[in-house]
Design a protein around this motif. Sequence first.
Motif, PDB file in Angstrom:
ATOM      1  N   SER A  88       1.240  -1.092  -0.032  1.00  0.00           N
ATOM      2  CA  SER A  88       0.109  -0.326   0.071  1.00  0.00           C
ATOM      3  C   SER A  88       0.453   1.438   0.024  1.00  0.00           C
ATOM      4  O   SER A  88       0.303   2.693  -0.406  1.00  0.00           O
ATOM      5  N   HIS A  89       2.260   1.177   0.061  1.00  0.00           N
ATOM      6  CA  HIS A  89       2.618   2.224   0.000  1.00  0.00           C
ATOM      7  C   HIS A  89       3.576   2.690  -1.096  1.00  0.00           C
ATOM      8  O   HIS A  89       4.276   3.555  -1.329  1.00  0.00           O
ATOM      9  N   LEU A  90       3.219   1.729  -2.372  1.00  0.00           N
ATOM     10  CA  LEU A  90       3.558   1.883  -3.756  1.00  0.00           C
ATOM     11  C   LEU A  90       2.853   2.208  -4.885  1.00  0.00           C
ATOM     12  O   LEU A  90       1.303   1.825  -4.358  1.00  0.00           O
ATOM     13  N   GLN A  91       2.882   2.963  -5.605  1.00  0.00           N
ATOM     14  CA  GLN A  91       1.289   3.651  -6.133  1.00  0.00           C
ATOM     15  C   GLN A  91       0.694   2.757  -7.143  1.00  0.00           C
ATOM     16  O   GLN A  91       1.604   1.691  -7.501  1.00  0.00           O
ATOM     17  N   TYR A  92      -0.205   2.398  -7.451  1.00  0.00           N
ATOM     18  CA  TYR A  92      -0.988   1.919  -8.100  1.00  0.00           C
ATOM     19  C   TYR A  92      -0.517   1.605  -9.063  1.00  0.00           C
ATOM     20  O   TYR A  92      -0.714   0.387  -9.501  1.00  0.00           O
ATOM     21  N   LYS A  93      -0.281   2.117  -9.691  1.00  0.00           N
ATOM     22  CA  LYS A  93       0.454   1.844 -11.452  1.00  0.00           C
ATOM     23  C   LYS A  93       1.596   1.105 -11.078  1.00  0.00           C
ATOM     24  O   LYS A  93       1.891   0.168 -11.834  1.00  0.00           O
ATOM     25  N   GLN A  94       2.299   1.451 -10.102  1.00  0.00           N
ATOM     26  CA  GLN A  94       3.593   0.526 -10.168  1.00  0.00           C
ATOM     27  C   GLN A  94       3.410  -0.757  -9.558  1.00  0.00           C
ATOM     28  O   GLN A  94       3.721  -1.519 -10.177  1.00  0.00           O
ATOM     29  N   GLN A  95       2.537  -0.386  -8.378  1.00  0.00           N
ATOM     30  CA  GLN A  95       2.040  -2.252  -8.560  1.00  0.00           C
ATOM     31  C   GLN A  95       1.633  -2.640  -9.499  1.00  0.00           C
ATOM     32  O   GLN A  95       2.170  -4.844  -9.996  1.00  0.00           O
ATOM     33  N   LEU A  96       0.519  -2.528  -9.630  1.00  0.00           N
ATOM     34  CA  LEU A  96       0.336  -3.694 -11.483  1.00  0.00           C
ATOM     35  C   LEU A  96       2.002  -4.039 -12.830  1.00  0.00           C
ATOM     36  O   LEU A  96       2.114  -5.092 -12.363  1.00  0.00           O
ATOM     37  N   GLU A  97       2.706  -2.798 -12.393  1.00  0.00           N
ATOM     38  CA  GLU A  97       4.339  -3.186 -13.374  1.00  0.00           C
ATOM     39  C   GLU A  97       4.857  -4.208 -12.594  1.00  0.00           C
ATOM     40  O   GLU A  97       5.126  -5.052 -13.040  1.00  0.00           O
ATOM     41  N   PHE A  98       4.665  -3.729 -11.497  1.00  0.00           N
ATOM     42  CA  PHE A  98       5.166  -5.248 -10.264  1.00  0.00           C
ATOM     43  C   PHE A  98       5.383  -6.943 -10.276  1.00  0.00           C
ATOM     44  O   PHE A  98       5.303  -7.122 -10.613  1.00  0.00           O
ATOM     45  N   LYS A  99       3.475  -6.803 -10.339  1.00  0.00           N
ATOM     46  CA  LYS A  99       3.323  -7.875 -10.575  1.00  0.00           C
ATOM     47  C   LYS A  99       3.167  -8.435 -11.660  1.00  0.00           C
ATOM     48  O   LYS A  99       3.470  -9.745 -12.117  1.00  0.00           O
ATOM     49  N   GLN A 100       3.207  -7.795 -12.779  1.00  0.00           N
ATOM     50  CA  GLN A 100       3.750  -7.951 -14.690  1.00  0.00           C
ATOM     51  C   GLN A 100       5.127  -8.620 -14.422  1.00  0.00           C
ATOM     52  O   GLN A 100       4.992  -9.626 -14.870  1.00  0.00           O
ATOM     53  N   GLU A 101       5.881  -7.758 -13.667  1.00  0.00           N
ATOM     54  CA  GLU A 101       7.716  -8.508 -13.592  1.00  0.00           C
ATOM     55  C   GLU A 101       7.605  -9.480 -12.859  1.00  0.00           C
ATOM     56  O   GLU A 101       8.305 -10.357 -12.897  1.00  0.00           O
ATOM     57  N   GLN A 102       6.675  -9.731 -11.857  1.00  0.00           N
ATOM     58  CA  GLN A 102       6.817 -11.075 -10.929  1.00  0.00           C
ATOM     59  C   GLN A 102       6.059 -12.072 -12.245  1.00  0.00           C
ATOM     60  O   GLN A 102       7.152 -13.044 -11.698  1.00  0.00           O
ATOM     61  N   VAL A 103       5.430 -12.163 -12.928  1.00  0.00           N
ATOM     62  CA  VAL A 103       4.974 -13.301 -13.650  1.00  0.00           C
ATOM     63  C   VAL A 103       6.151 -13.348 -15.225  1.00  0.00           C
ATOM     64  O   VAL A 103       6.683 -14.775 -14.877  1.00  0.00           O
ATOM     65  N   LYS A 104       6.797 -12.819 -15.383  1.00  0.00           N
ATOM     66  CA  LYS A 104       7.378 -12.351 -16.395  1.00  0.00           C
ATOM     67  C   LYS A 104       8.740 -13.260 -15.691  1.00  0.00           C
ATOM     68  O   LYS A 104       9.475 -14.311 -16.044  1.00  0.00           O
ATOM     69  N   ASN A 105       9.511 -12.465 -14.815  1.00  0.00           N
ATOM     70  CA  ASN A 105      10.284 -13.630 -13.961  1.00  0.00           C
ATOM     71  C   ASN A 105      10.608 -15.042 -14.013  1.00  0.00           C
ATOM     72  O   ASN A 105      11.227 -16.207 -14.122  1.00  0.00           O
ATOM     73  N   VAL A 106       8.786 -15.436 -13.630  1.00  0.00           N
ATOM     74  CA  VAL A 106       8.576 -16.886 -13.278  1.00  0.00           C
ATOM     75  C   VAL A 106       8.741 -17.410 -14.641  1.00  0.00           C
ATOM     76  O   VAL A 106       8.977 -19.058 -14.307  1.00  0.00           O
ATOM     77  N   ILE A 107       8.016 -17.128 -15.499  1.00  0.00           N
ATOM     78  CA  ILE A 107       7.987 -17.728 -16.956  1.00  0.00           C
ATOM     79  C   ILE A 107       9.802 -17.636 -17.541  1.00  0.00           C
ATOM     80  O   ILE A 107       9.632 -18.998 -18.466  1.00  0.00           O
ATOM     81  N   VAL A 108      10.341 -16.608 -17.389  1.00  0.00           N
ATOM     82  CA  VAL A 108      12.370 -16.836 -18.050  1.00  0.00           C
ATOM     83  C   VAL A 108      12.834 -17.948 -16.777  1.00  0.00           C
ATOM     84  O   VAL A 108      13.355 -18.993 -17.488  1.00  0.00           O
ATOM     85  N   LYS A 109      12.558 -17.499 -15.504  1.00  0.00           N
ATOM     86  CA  LYS A 109      13.440 -18.261 -14.856  1.00  0.00           C
ATOM     87  C   LYS A 109      12.936 -20.164 -14.598  1.00  0.00           C
ATOM     88  O   LYS A 109      13.890 -20.919 -14.298  1.00  0.00           O
ATOM     89  N   THR A 110      11.437 -20.102 -14.121  1.00  0.00           N
ATOM     90  CA  THR A 110      11.175 -21.318 -14.026  1.00  0.00           C
ATOM     91  C   THR A 110      10.818 -22.004 -15.072  1.00  0.00           C
ATOM     92  O   THR A 110      10.906 -23.704 -15.317  1.00  0.00           O
TER      93      THR A 110
END
Length: 455
Positions: A88-110
């Motif tokens: 909740s301390h992170l602006q919402y637009k950046q929260q959405l980008e953070f979540k997209q990055e999480q998915v990208k990370n596991v798609i590449v690494k896992t």
Amino acid sequence: MEDFPIEKNQELEVTIVDLTHLGMGIAKIEGYPIFIENALPQEKVRIRVLKVGKKFGFGKVLTLIQESPYRQAVENEDLLRTGVAPLSHLQYKQQLEFKQEQVKNVIVKTAKMPDIQVKDTIGMEQPFGYRNKAQIPVRKIDGVLQTGFYRKNSHELVPLDHFYIQDPAIDAAIVVIREILQQFEVKVYNEKNNSGFLRHIVIRRGYQTHEMMVVLVTRKEHFFQGEKIAQKIQEKLPEVVSIIQNINPKQTNVILGAEEKVLLGRNFIYDQLLGKTFRISAKSFYQVNTQQAEVLYQKAFDLADLKKSDVVVDAYSGIGTIGLSLADQVAHVYGMETIKQAVVDAQENAKLNDINNAEYIAGKAGTIMPQWQKEGIQPNVIFVDPPRKGLDQSFIETTCEMNPEKIVYISCNPATMARDLKVFAESGYFTDSIQPVDLFPQTHHVETVMVLQKH
């Protein structure tokens, strides 16, 4: 004695370089990572080292020296401390980008599938006050009955009245119920020695209907003045149509026990989702964010590109929210679910919506799917929406053996989703793109949906 570049209680000035998948800030000292709560990339902070482990340490912010341009004010720091709203301390637009990055990370690494396109996360216009369900622990603090949430990684209750991400009507109801329980001098559970009586207050509220269910989780069956308390609750909260006592005698952190009794009203509430009416019991799975569940399911149906001739299997069907929402677009729906009460709800929900082409059965997907295969049931679209642990390898194999045209996979855990994609690929099923949907704003959780086909 191992040599670490830092030691416990040391004070350091560090720069945050990234976020962990749980949303903690990462700083590095000579390559050694320190995880820090309430710290964002690009921030300079003065920290105290709390813990030093073999591979990483933990720190606490003492002073914020340089602030991230994406930081936003948090109305209550306890929302971060308890993990109720850790982003909740992170602006919402950046929260959405953070979540997209999480998915990208596991798609590449896992999954090791860098060619899969991860689309922009679909967010909410109002990313707070969305939760239609609350599970709130009750403890005694200084002789007073308190509700709140546990401090992260502990069993220490932090009193909270406003949970920010919950339906405000639920927050208000918890305070009213707490006061009634205090008036009746209900004894409160003591976790250390598994004594006392009241453990949790669980509330569900229909997003469309506003019907409310109150579940009082107790350690013992005998509830002195239970019915009287239930009447008082309904008097003060007219939206309440169901009050249930759930009995959980075990020393466990699982919230609900096996046995339940209706203290007042019925043992379910109604709500609407995608134009259909659903009956929801205390233990049934129902997405906690109704608005975004509609977005997620509609996206799943669009990806499935359903035809009137389709035979659909809805694995992990719960109370039938997916299967019944698409039933009028297809020829037949077969659903399965391990929780018997949820199957009863799904069957009732089919009747409630005059749906005659959907049938539901209780049992494990790994057992029922082969059984259906023997009976000659041939689905061409299979929907899977498993719990956080993802799919069993045997289930994936059985699903692929049924040779459906499409498998629509909805996931609430990118890590297990990425692992499962590798197993699907071994049977020739692949996806080109993944759509993240934010069902849990202000937290690190993200849902994804994709369609797998044979390439």
